[in-house]
Design an enzyme around this catalytic site. Structure first.
Site, mmCIF file in Angstrom:
data_model
loop_
_atom_site.group_PDB
_atom_site.id
_atom_site.type_symbol
_atom_site.label_atom_id
_atom_site.label_comp_id
_atom_site.label_asym_id
_atom_site.label_seq_id
_atom_site.Cartn_x
_atom_site.Cartn_y
_atom_site.Cartn_z
ATOM 1 N N THR A 1 0.154 -0.859 0.243
ATOM 2 C CA THR A 1 -0.016 -0.136 -0.066
ATOM 3 C C THR A 1 0.710 1.079 0.068
ATOM 4 O O THR A 1 1.717 1.573 -0.114
ATOM 5 C CB THR A 1 -0.897 0.044 1.349
ATOM 6 N N ASP A 2 0.455 2.510 -0.559
ATOM 7 C CA ASP A 2 0.762 3.718 0.148
ATOM 8 C C ASP A 2 0.551 4.072 0.871
ATOM 9 O O ASP A 2 -0.175 3.306 1.702
ATOM 10 C CB ASP A 2 0.290 3.950 -1.798
ATOM 11 N N PHE A 3 0.896 5.380 1.684
ATOM 12 C CA PHE A 3 0.387 5.940 2.140
ATOM 13 C C PHE A 3 -0.339 6.537 2.542
ATOM 14 O O PHE A 3 -1.129 6.835 3.798
ATOM 15 C CB PHE A 3 1.235 7.517 2.652
#
Length: 152
Positions: A25-27
């Site tokens: 996942t990203d932030f």
């Protein structure tokens, strides 16, 4: 045990579960777009493995026929429809649309339950020494047999 890791062939297509981890996942907590390409690459590789054309055997046979060969993604059209999130269990579905000369066109989808998240059409080319070469016969035969078995 590898059957669980590799997914399964069903109805003329390959299906493979993938769990989304924090590292995917990203932030914002959704799957980073490039990670779907990794999921789909695993789907394509496992599809070949379950067809009986595992990459090591295929590479050995192809190397005798065409030394210095490689499979390369020639083109990809991808639609990002909806995001996946950490801990989602996804299904990567891979089916071949056509084998033509030196390339294979695959249709891949990533679903969460019955919800379509990603859809892609991927053309994979077989090249040797920088030039396109015909897809090896064992792979053509295996793909056709699986499609015939599924009634396609």
């Amino acid at each position: 045990m590898s059957a669980n890791l590799d997914g399964e062939l069903r109805d003329g297509r390959h299906t493979m579960p993938v769990r989304v981890y924090y590292e995917d996942t990203d932030f914002t907590g959704i799957v980073y777009h490039a990670n779907y390409l990794r999921f789909m690459e695993r789907g394509r590789s496992n599809y070949l493995r379950l067809l009986g054309a595992d990459q090591c055997s295929l590479f050995e046979a192809a190397a005798a026929e065409a030394p210095g060969f490689a499979f390369v993604v020639r083109s990809m059209a991808i639609e990002f429809r909806k995001p996946a999130r950490m801990d989602d269990v996804l299904e990567v579905i891979t089916a071949y649309e056509e084998v033509k000369g030196a390339s294979i066109m695959l249709h891949q989808r990533v679903l969460r339950a019955d919800e379509l998240l990603i859809e892609a059409h991927v053309r994979v080319a077989f090249v040797c020494e920088g030039r396109a070469r015909p897809i090896p016969k064992p792979l053509r035969v295996a793909m056709k047999a699986e499609q015939d078995r599924a009634g396609g």
